[in-house]
Design a protein around this motif. Structure first.
Motif, PDB file in Angstrom:
ATOM      1  N   GLU A 216       0.882  -1.467  -0.028  1.00 47.79           N
ATOM      2  CA  GLU A 216       0.067   0.520  -0.133  1.00 47.79           C
ATOM      3  C   GLU A 216       0.747   0.915   0.155  1.00 47.79           C
ATOM      4  O   GLU A 216       0.136   2.710  -0.357  1.00 47.79           O
ATOM      5  CB  GLU A 216      -1.167   0.326   1.183  1.00 47.79           C
ATOM      6  CG  GLU A 216      -1.877  -1.033   1.136  1.00 47.79           C
ATOM      7  CD  GLU A 216      -2.301  -1.314   2.659  1.00 47.79           C
ATOM      8  OE1 GLU A 216      -2.774  -0.413   2.666  1.00 47.79           O
ATOM      9  OE2 GLU A 216      -3.103  -2.270   2.890  1.00 47.79           O
ATOM     10  N   ALA A 217       2.476   1.015  -0.406  1.00 49.18           N
ATOM     11  CA  ALA A 217       2.888   2.600   0.788  1.00 49.18           C
ATOM     12  C   ALA A 217       4.426   2.352  -0.900  1.00 49.18           C
ATOM     13  O   ALA A 217       5.226   2.525  -0.793  1.00 49.18           O
ATOM     14  CB  ALA A 217       3.687   1.683   1.710  1.00 49.18           C
ATOM     15  N   GLU A 218       3.271   1.843  -2.172  1.00 47.33           N
ATOM     16  CA  GLU A 218       4.230   2.467  -3.431  1.00 47.33           C
ATOM     17  C   GLU A 218       5.457   3.556  -3.415  1.00 47.33           C
ATOM     18  O   GLU A 218       6.145   3.538  -4.016  1.00 47.33           O
ATOM     19  CB  GLU A 218       3.537   1.549  -4.682  1.00 47.33           C
ATOM     20  CG  GLU A 218       2.661   0.345  -4.097  1.00 47.33           C
ATOM     21  CD  GLU A 218       2.077   0.544  -5.973  1.00 47.33           C
ATOM     22  OE1 GLU A 218       1.737   1.086  -6.414  1.00 47.33           O
ATOM     23  OE2 GLU A 218       1.805  -1.416  -6.076  1.00 47.33           O
ATOM     24  N   LYS A 219       4.697   4.559  -3.457  1.00 49.40           N
ATOM     25  CA  LYS A 219       4.685   6.060  -3.607  1.00 49.40           C
ATOM     26  C   LYS A 219       6.237   6.353  -2.498  1.00 49.40           C
ATOM     27  O   LYS A 219       5.995   8.056  -1.618  1.00 49.40           O
ATOM     28  CB  LYS A 219       4.180   7.014  -3.419  1.00 49.40           C
ATOM     29  CG  LYS A 219       3.717   6.409  -5.048  1.00 49.40           C
ATOM     30  CD  LYS A 219       2.660   7.768  -5.482  1.00 49.40           C
ATOM     31  CE  LYS A 219       1.964   7.025  -7.457  1.00 49.40           C
ATOM     32  NZ  LYS A 219       1.131   7.716  -7.924  1.00 49.40           N
ATOM     33  N   THR A 220       5.830   5.846  -0.663  1.00 46.02           N
ATOM     34  CA  THR A 220       6.359   6.155   0.675  1.00 46.02           C
ATOM     35  C   THR A 220       7.361   5.304   0.378  1.00 46.02           C
ATOM     36  O   THR A 220       7.585   4.583   0.568  1.00 46.02           O
ATOM     37  CB  THR A 220       5.552   5.881   1.254  1.00 46.02           C
ATOM     38  OG1 THR A 220       4.306   6.424   1.087  1.00 46.02           O
ATOM     39  CG2 THR A 220       5.838   6.804   2.764  1.00 46.02           C
ATOM     40  N   LEU A 221       8.655   5.835   0.550  1.00 47.05           N
ATOM     41  CA  LEU A 221      10.048   5.219   1.686  1.00 47.05           C
ATOM     42  C   LEU A 221       9.888   4.724   2.606  1.00 47.05           C
ATOM     43  O   LEU A 221       9.257   5.475   3.567  1.00 47.05           O
ATOM     44  CB  LEU A 221      11.543   6.714   1.586  1.00 47.05           C
ATOM     45  CG  LEU A 221      12.698   6.522   1.835  1.00 47.05           C
ATOM     46  CD1 LEU A 221      12.917   4.857   0.428  1.00 47.05           C
ATOM     47  CD2 LEU A 221      13.776   7.272   1.773  1.00 47.05           C
ATOM     48  N   VAL A 222       9.612   3.690   2.422  1.00 49.92           N
ATOM     49  CA  VAL A 222       9.550   2.768   4.006  1.00 49.92           C
ATOM     50  C   VAL A 222      11.313   2.159   4.770  1.00 49.92           C
ATOM     51  O   VAL A 222      12.184   1.636   3.909  1.00 49.92           O
ATOM     52  CB  VAL A 222       8.428   1.458   3.887  1.00 49.92           C
ATOM     53  CG1 VAL A 222       8.880   0.841   5.277  1.00 49.92           C
ATOM     54  CG2 VAL A 222       7.343   2.417   3.548  1.00 49.92           C
ATOM     55  N   ILE A 223      11.586   2.580   5.668  1.00 49.28           N
ATOM     56  CA  ILE A 223      12.649   1.926   6.963  1.00 49.28           C
ATOM     57  C   ILE A 223      12.327   2.002   8.300  1.00 49.28           C
ATOM     58  O   ILE A 223      11.525   2.571   8.359  1.00 49.28           O
ATOM     59  CB  ILE A 223      13.873   3.201   6.852  1.00 49.28           C
ATOM     60  CG1 ILE A 223      14.453   3.975   5.737  1.00 49.28           C
ATOM     61  CG2 ILE A 223      14.634   2.921   7.655  1.00 49.28           C
ATOM     62  CD1 ILE A 223      14.659   5.034   5.359  1.00 49.28           C
ATOM     63  N   SER A 224      13.500   0.654   8.346  1.00 45.34           N
ATOM     64  CA  SER A 224      12.846   0.207   9.825  1.00 45.34           C
ATOM     65  C   SER A 224      14.678   0.489  10.235  1.00 45.34           C
ATOM     66  O   SER A 224      15.450   0.564  10.208  1.00 45.34           O
ATOM     67  CB  SER A 224      12.771  -1.085   9.091  1.00 45.34           C
ATOM     68  OG  SER A 224      14.347  -2.268   9.212  1.00 45.34           O
ATOM     69  N   THR A 225      14.173   0.200  11.570  1.00 39.90           N
ATOM     70  CA  THR A 225      15.599   0.676  13.428  1.00 39.90           C
ATOM     71  C   THR A 225      15.206  -0.076  14.367  1.00 39.90           C
ATOM     72  O   THR A 225      14.090  -0.228  14.297  1.00 39.90           O
ATOM     73  CB  THR A 225      15.302   2.496  12.914  1.00 39.90           C
ATOM     74  OG1 THR A 225      16.447   2.299  13.779  1.00 39.90           O
ATOM     75  CG2 THR A 225      13.946   2.841  13.682  1.00 39.90           C
ATOM     76  N   PRO A 226      16.154  -0.633  14.551  1.00 41.40           N
ATOM     77  CA  PRO A 226      15.855  -1.241  15.823  1.00 41.40           C
ATOM     78  C   PRO A 226      15.988  -1.001  17.066  1.00 41.40           C
ATOM     79  O   PRO A 226      15.684  -0.554  17.835  1.00 41.40           O
ATOM     80  CB  PRO A 226      17.405  -1.891  15.843  1.00 41.40           C
ATOM     81  CG  PRO A 226      18.766  -0.737  14.897  1.00 41.40           C
ATOM     82  CD  PRO A 226      17.822  -0.892  13.614  1.00 41.40           C
ATOM     83  N   TYR A 227      15.696   0.821  16.338  1.00 44.49           N
ATOM     84  CA  TYR A 227      16.177   1.914  17.446  1.00 44.49           C
ATOM     85  C   TYR A 227      14.351   2.348  18.315  1.00 44.49           C
ATOM     86  O   TYR A 227      13.608   2.232  17.245  1.00 44.49           O
ATOM     87  CB  TYR A 227      16.927   3.149  17.272  1.00 44.49           C
ATOM     88  CG  TYR A 227      18.167   3.085  17.075  1.00 44.49           C
ATOM     89  CD1 TYR A 227      19.364   2.540  18.234  1.00 44.49           C
ATOM     90  CD2 TYR A 227      18.577   3.171  15.767  1.00 44.49           C
ATOM     91  CE1 TYR A 227      20.633   2.064  18.506  1.00 44.49           C
ATOM     92  CE2 TYR A 227      20.241   2.576  15.733  1.00 44.49           C
ATOM     93  CZ  TYR A 227      20.588   2.419  16.612  1.00 44.49           C
ATOM     94  OH  TYR A 227      22.216   2.029  16.653  1.00 44.49           O
ATOM     95  N   ASP A 228      14.558   2.462  19.305  1.00 47.46           N
ATOM     96  CA  ASP A 228      13.263   3.239  19.756  1.00 47.46           C
ATOM     97  C   ASP A 228      13.198   5.029  18.945  1.00 47.46           C
ATOM     98  O   ASP A 228      13.842   5.456  18.526  1.00 47.46           O
ATOM     99  CB  ASP A 228      12.597   3.198  20.824  1.00 47.46           C
ATOM    100  CG  ASP A 228      14.535   4.153  22.050  1.00 47.46           C
ATOM    101  OD1 ASP A 228      14.052   5.630  20.947  1.00 47.46           O
ATOM    102  OD2 ASP A 228      14.264   4.003  22.639  1.00 47.46           O
ATOM    103  N   ALA A 229      11.622   4.998  19.040  1.00 47.89           N
ATOM    104  CA  ALA A 229      11.477   6.676  18.477  1.00 47.89           C
ATOM    105  C   ALA A 229      11.837   7.926  18.748  1.00 47.89           C
ATOM    106  O   ALA A 229      12.356   8.353  18.263  1.00 47.89           O
ATOM    107  CB  ALA A 229       9.662   6.567  18.425  1.00 47.89           C
ATOM    108  N   TYR A 230      12.329   8.045  19.795  1.00 47.03           N
ATOM    109  CA  TYR A 230      12.828   8.701  20.810  1.00 47.03           C
ATOM    110  C   TYR A 230      14.599   9.048  20.630  1.00 47.03           C
ATOM    111  O   TYR A 230      15.078  10.140  19.742  1.00 47.03           O
ATOM    112  CB  TYR A 230      13.189   8.834  21.971  1.00 47.03           C
ATOM    113  CG  TYR A 230      13.487   9.620  23.031  1.00 47.03           C
ATOM    114  CD1 TYR A 230      12.993  11.222  22.647  1.00 47.03           C
ATOM    115  CD2 TYR A 230      15.239   9.497  23.104  1.00 47.03           C
ATOM    116  CE1 TYR A 230      14.356  12.177  23.347  1.00 47.03           C
ATOM    117  CE2 TYR A 230      15.780  10.615  23.591  1.00 47.03           C
ATOM    118  CZ  TYR A 230      15.089  11.749  23.665  1.00 47.03           C
ATOM    119  OH  TYR A 230      16.218  12.670  24.528  1.00 47.03           O
TER     120      TYR A 230
END
Length: 535
Positions: A216-230
């Protein structure tokens, strides 16, 4: 290897002065001591060059002065950053290094100065996000590196990201704007809402990325990270290159060869904590602060064939004198601490240096032995000078045998200067010394030759140059000693107080000239005779 110790003779160095410096440097280095280097503080005369060429030696390097320079300071060597590295990397370096290092030089890709970055710059940059959470132009590579991130899908033409940082907390309704950078956890509905709102980037923190959501996110850059949001938010902020926040205008920098006196004056006019230091190629090599100027390391020098400030290297008052080896009267050189001093009543400094080779059980090479023999012959005027001793003769003969040369032939070569074929000004100043005696200013040049009788051919040129020099420098008396080895005396050219010369030597000065039979030594015969009258 540590900082060099310079061995230097006097201004307008004669052969004895140059050879003594070369030989003493060779002795010290042969003994495995520090980096001793022969130096000179004047031009090499034709006589000296002849001797150097004969025995295969280069003239010592010219030492302009021994004033303390930036290179003598124990300046800081902080990490030197490329302008492309991240703020996060720079902060880590500042935090890990010594506490007193609060700034670092920033360079371009060629290592030249680009700017200066301080811990205050980083703090001010981060504090700016309290009022405005928008980031601009963060390189994608930097972002992935800081977040230890994994990118999903094809990033296409995306090379950098911009947008307002938005943290979507669980259970809290978050307003999502177009172009925002959204940080979230395992929140599928928020993920969909961010995509629908047109977020430029969605960063999934400490959660797996649902493959169905990616579709559903073809035009959105998606990145995952092991860190918390802060933590991720701060790492995004710190992914900007340091080139974007460092100071690049009105930078004050110094070079390694700049003098500390000048640097101290410049730092008093500014309020920077740290100043970048550049080498001769304008490459950054370190940084200095004001406290580095408090106790600078001084250049270290050995004085040979003189111990008089007016005859020594400029800036001597800023240097550390570690040794003095001489055969002249004690003069006005002062030291801050006790030093090794060897002052002996012999005809040549080279005689003292030769003795030191013998005392240390080291035989000079044949070439160096020949050079030492030439130095002794030159300064004793082939053993005719009243300053000559039996030890001068014995050591010269020993060195000559080792070198396979004849002292008599060597003397003829050394003193074969022709007054008629050499530039009078060069001859006058080739071995020239200035003296202050009881308020009188005295200048004496000396040339040792075999043809002083030809002085009539060039007398007017000599006198004209001497009169000009006397007028410009304010000498009371200016003399040129044309010391003739064959006549065993000196043809003396006089400009100034002629009556003083007539009284001192009981001669008549005619047409600016007088012959002094048996007078060969400037320091033992001419200067003392004038001192008696003026004293």
């Amino acid at each position: 290897m540590g900082e060099p110790i310079y061995i230097t003779g006097h201004k307008n160095p004669d052969t004895d002065s140059i050879v003594a410096a070369i030989a003493y440097a060779s002795l010290r280095n042969a003994l495995g001591e520090r980096d001793y280097r022969a130096a000179r503080i004047g031009l090499v005369s034709d006589q000296t060059q002849l001797v150097l060429d004969k025995f295969g030696f280069e003239a010592p390097a010219y030492l302009h002065n021994v004033r303390t320079q930036v290179r003598d300071l124990a300046f800081d060597r902080p990490p030197i950053l490329s302008s492309a590295v991240t703020i996060h990397h720079a902060w880590d370096l500042l935090r890990k290094n010594d506490a007193h290092i609060e700034s670092m030089p920033v360079t371009d890709e060629e290592g030249r100065l680009f700017g200066m970055l301080t811990s205050g710059d980083i703090a001010a940059y981060e504090m700016g996000f309290v009022e405005d959470a928008r980031v601009t132009g963060i390189p994608l590579f930097n972002l992935l590196s800081n977040l230890d991130g994994q990118i999903f899908g094809d990033s296409g033409a995306v090379s950098e990201i911009s947008g307002e940082l938005t943290v979507a907390l669980p259970g809290v309704e978050t307003e999502l704007q177009k172009g925002a950078i959204v940080l979230l956890g395992n929140q599928p509905e928020v993920f969909r809402a961010a995509v629908r709102a047109g977020s430029s980037c969605v960063i999934v923190c400490q959660a797996d990325v649902d493959r169905k959501l990616l579709a559903e996110a073809e035009k959105t850059l998606v990145i995952s990270t092991p860190y918390d949001a802060y933590r991720a938010a701060r790492l995004i902020i710190q992914a900007l290159p340091v080139s974007r926040i460092c100071h690049t205008e009105n930078l004050v920098h110094f070079h390694l060869n700049d003098y500390v006196d000048d640097v101290r004056e410049a730092t008093l006019k500014t309020r920077f904590r740290s100043y970048p230091i550049l080498d001769e190629n304008d490459k950054v090599v370190g940084a200095l602060s004001r406290y580095h100027l408090l106790r600078p390391n001084r250049k270290r020098v050995v004085l040979v064939d003189h111990n008089e400030i007016s005859q020594s290297v400029p800036g001597l008052e800023q240097a550390e004198i570690v040794e003095i080896i001489d055969h002249h009267r004690l003069a006005d050189v002062q030291t801050a601490a006790p030093v090794y001093m060897r002052n002996e009543p012999v005809g040549s400094t080279c005689t003292i240096v030769t003795s030191m080779f013998q005392e240390n059980g080291i035989m000079p090479s044949p070439k160096l032995a020949g050079l030492l023999a030439a130095g002794i012959v030159s300064d004793t005027i082939l053993f005719k000078s009243p300053t000559c001793t039996e030890r001068d003769r014995i050591l010269a003969e020993r060195m000559a045998r080792h070198a396979g040369v004849s002292l008599e032939q060597l003397g003829k070569e050394i003193f074969a200067v022709s007054l008629s074929t050499h530039d009078p000004k060069e001859l006058l100043f080739s071995d020239f010394k200035r003296f202050q005696i009881a308020g009188h200013s005295l200048g004496i040049g000396q040339v040792t030759c075999l043809d002083s009788l030809t002085v009539n051919d060039c007398r007017d040129k000599f006198v004209s140059i001497m009169e000009k020099e006397r007028s410009e420098k304010g000498y009371d008396l200016l003399l040129l000693m044309l010391t003739d080895v064959l006549r065993e005396g000196t043809e003396l050219l006089v400009v100034g107080e002629e009556e003083t010369v007539e009284q001192a030597f009981n001669v008549a000065v005619v047409d600016h000239s007088a012959f002094l039979p048996g007078v060969i030594s400037r320091k033992k015969q001419v200067v003392p005779a004038l001192s008696v009258l003026w004293g």
